[in-house]
Design a protein around this motif. Sequence first.
Motif, PDB file in Angstrom:
ATOM      1  N   VAL A  75       3.134   7.692   2.847  1.00  0.00           N
ATOM      2  CA  VAL A  75       2.801   6.567   3.732  1.00  0.00           C
ATOM      3  C   VAL A  75       2.842   5.264   2.938  1.00  0.00           C
ATOM      4  O   VAL A  75       2.352   5.213   1.801  1.00  0.00           O
ATOM      5  N   ARG A 103       4.490  -3.539   8.484  1.00  0.00           N
ATOM      6  CA  ARG A 103       5.348  -2.382   8.677  1.00  0.00           C
ATOM      7  C   ARG A 103       4.727  -1.144   7.999  1.00  0.00           C
ATOM      8  O   ARG A 103       4.925  -0.932   6.810  1.00  0.00           O
ATOM      9  N   PRO A 104       3.945  -0.376   8.726  1.00  0.00           N
ATOM     10  CA  PRO A 104       3.526   0.931   8.214  1.00  0.00           C
ATOM     11  C   PRO A 104       4.664   1.938   8.426  1.00  0.00           C
ATOM     12  O   PRO A 104       5.317   1.920   9.468  1.00  0.00           O
ATOM     13  N   TRP A 115       0.885  -1.186   0.000  1.00  0.00           N
ATOM     14  CA  TRP A 115       0.000   0.000   0.000  1.00  0.00           C
ATOM     15  C   TRP A 115       0.912   1.222   0.000  1.00  0.00           C
ATOM     16  O   TRP A 115       1.742   1.374   0.905  1.00  0.00           O
ATOM     17  N   PHE A 146       7.323   4.972  12.217  1.00  0.00           N
ATOM     18  CA  PHE A 146       6.838   3.685  11.724  1.00  0.00           C
ATOM     19  C   PHE A 146       6.208   2.853  12.834  1.00  0.00           C
ATOM     20  O   PHE A 146       6.236   3.234  14.002  1.00  0.00           O
ATOM     21  N   GLU A 147       5.642   1.742  12.446  1.00  0.00           N
ATOM     22  CA  GLU A 147       5.074   0.775  13.380  1.00  0.00           C
ATOM     23  C   GLU A 147       5.557  -0.616  13.032  1.00  0.00           C
ATOM     24  O   GLU A 147       5.964  -0.891  11.897  1.00  0.00           O
ATOM     25  N   ILE A 175       2.534   0.772   3.562  1.00  0.00           N
ATOM     26  CA  ILE A 175       2.314  -0.370   4.471  1.00  0.00           C
ATOM     27  C   ILE A 175       2.706  -1.647   3.725  1.00  0.00           C
ATOM     28  O   ILE A 175       2.178  -1.911   2.633  1.00  0.00           O
ATOM     29  N   LEU A 228      -6.071   4.185   7.513  1.00  0.00           N
ATOM     30  CA  LEU A 228      -4.835   3.411   7.731  1.00  0.00           C
ATOM     31  C   LEU A 228      -5.137   2.028   8.306  1.00  0.00           C
ATOM     32  O   LEU A 228      -4.466   1.050   7.987  1.00  0.00           O
ATOM     33  N   GLN A 266      -4.254  -1.473   6.419  1.00  0.00           N
ATOM     34  CA  GLN A 266      -3.447  -2.558   7.005  1.00  0.00           C
ATOM     35  C   GLN A 266      -4.154  -3.901   6.827  1.00  0.00           C
ATOM     36  O   GLN A 266      -3.534  -4.903   6.493  1.00  0.00           O
ATOM     37  N   THR A 270      -2.081   2.022  15.345  1.00  0.00           N
ATOM     38  CA  THR A 270      -2.346   3.117  14.402  1.00  0.00           C
ATOM     39  C   THR A 270      -2.317   4.456  15.140  1.00  0.00           C
ATOM     40  O   THR A 270      -1.788   5.451  14.619  1.00  0.00           O
TER      41      THR A 270
END
Length: 306
Positions: free
Chosen positions: A118, A97-98, A9, A36-37, A120, A78, A82, A57
Motif C-alpha cells: 500500500v 492517490r492511495p 507513505w 486505487f483511489e 499513499i 489508512l 492519508q 477509504t
Amino acid sequence: MSDRDGKIWFDGQLIDWRDAKIHVLSHSLHYGLSVFEGVRAYDTELGTAIFRLPEHTRRLLNSAKIFQMKVPFDAATLEEAQKAVVRENGLKSCYLRPLIWLGDDKLGVSPRGVKVHVMIAAWPWGAYLGEDGINKGIRVKTSSYTRHHVNVSMVRAKAGGHYINSILANNEALADGYDEAMLLDTEGYVSEGSGENLFIVKQGKLYTPDLASCLDGITRDSILTIARNLGIEAREKRITRDEVYCADEAFFTGTAAEVTPIRELDNRVIGEGTRGPITTKLQTAFFDVVKGKDPAYRHWLQPVNA
Ligand code: PMP
C-alpha cells in the motif's frame, strides 16, 4: 514525477518521495491488478481537510475485497495515513492517490503468495479538465469503445486494469480534437466518462445513469445529495446518447474533474452551449461544500490536523 522532495507513505512508513520505488517484476505491472483511489483535500474554513475520507477509504478496501487482495492495514490506519501525507508534505490543498498493488514475489497469473503493498502520495493538482472547462464547459465524443460489462470486470471496484478501457477512449477523444470521451455500456446506454460520472438536466430535473456499468462515484453521490437538498428532483435511470444531445444541460462529476459542464457531445451543442443555470447552481454549491462554507456538510470534511 519521481524526482522531487516530499514524503510518500509506503507500507506503513513515511519515506522520501524519490525512494518510493518498486521492482520491474512486480505482479501488478504485468497483469494489471491494483486498486486505487483519487481523493482531494481542500483549503477550507476548518483548515486543510480531506473530502469524504471514510467513503473513499471504504471504496478502496471494497475494491481490494472484490479482488481478494488481503490488505495489511485497516480503514482507521489508512485514514490517519492519508491525513499524515497531506500534513507532512505541507499541502494546503491537493489530490491524494492511495494505491494497493501486488509485489514482486513471483509471476504467473495467480497472485497467491504475492505480498500486498500500500502506498499513499499527494501533490497539488488543479482543475483536471482545465479552468476553462470548469467555467465554459468541454467538448465530448461518444467513444467507439464500450464500457466494462458487469460480469467481465468488476465495476464496483476502482481497479488499475479497468483504466486501459478509459485510456483507449480518452486517447481517441483527444486525437479527434475533443476534451473527453463518453462511454456507452454493452447495451448502448450511457455509462460514464473515462474518469467521471455523467449527469444531464431536462426541464429542471437531474438525471444520471444508474449504477450498473459506471463507478459508484463519491462526487456523483455528493451531487445527488446536494441537488435533493436544494429541492432539485434527481433520478438515476438509463440514458441514451440522443437524450444527452437533447438535454438542456449536461456535466461530468469526479474527484479530479469536480463539476465540469459539457457544452457539446458529438458536435451537437447541448442547451445554450454554455454552463447552464442548474449546473452553475450545483457547481457553486459543491465548491461551497468542499471548501467548508456550508455548515450543513461539515461532516464530509476531515481536517488533517484533527
Ligand atoms: N468514473 C470513473 C471511471 C472514474 O475514474 C472516476 C474517478 N474516480 C469517477 C467515475 C468519479 O468518481 P469519484 O467522484 O468518486 O471520484
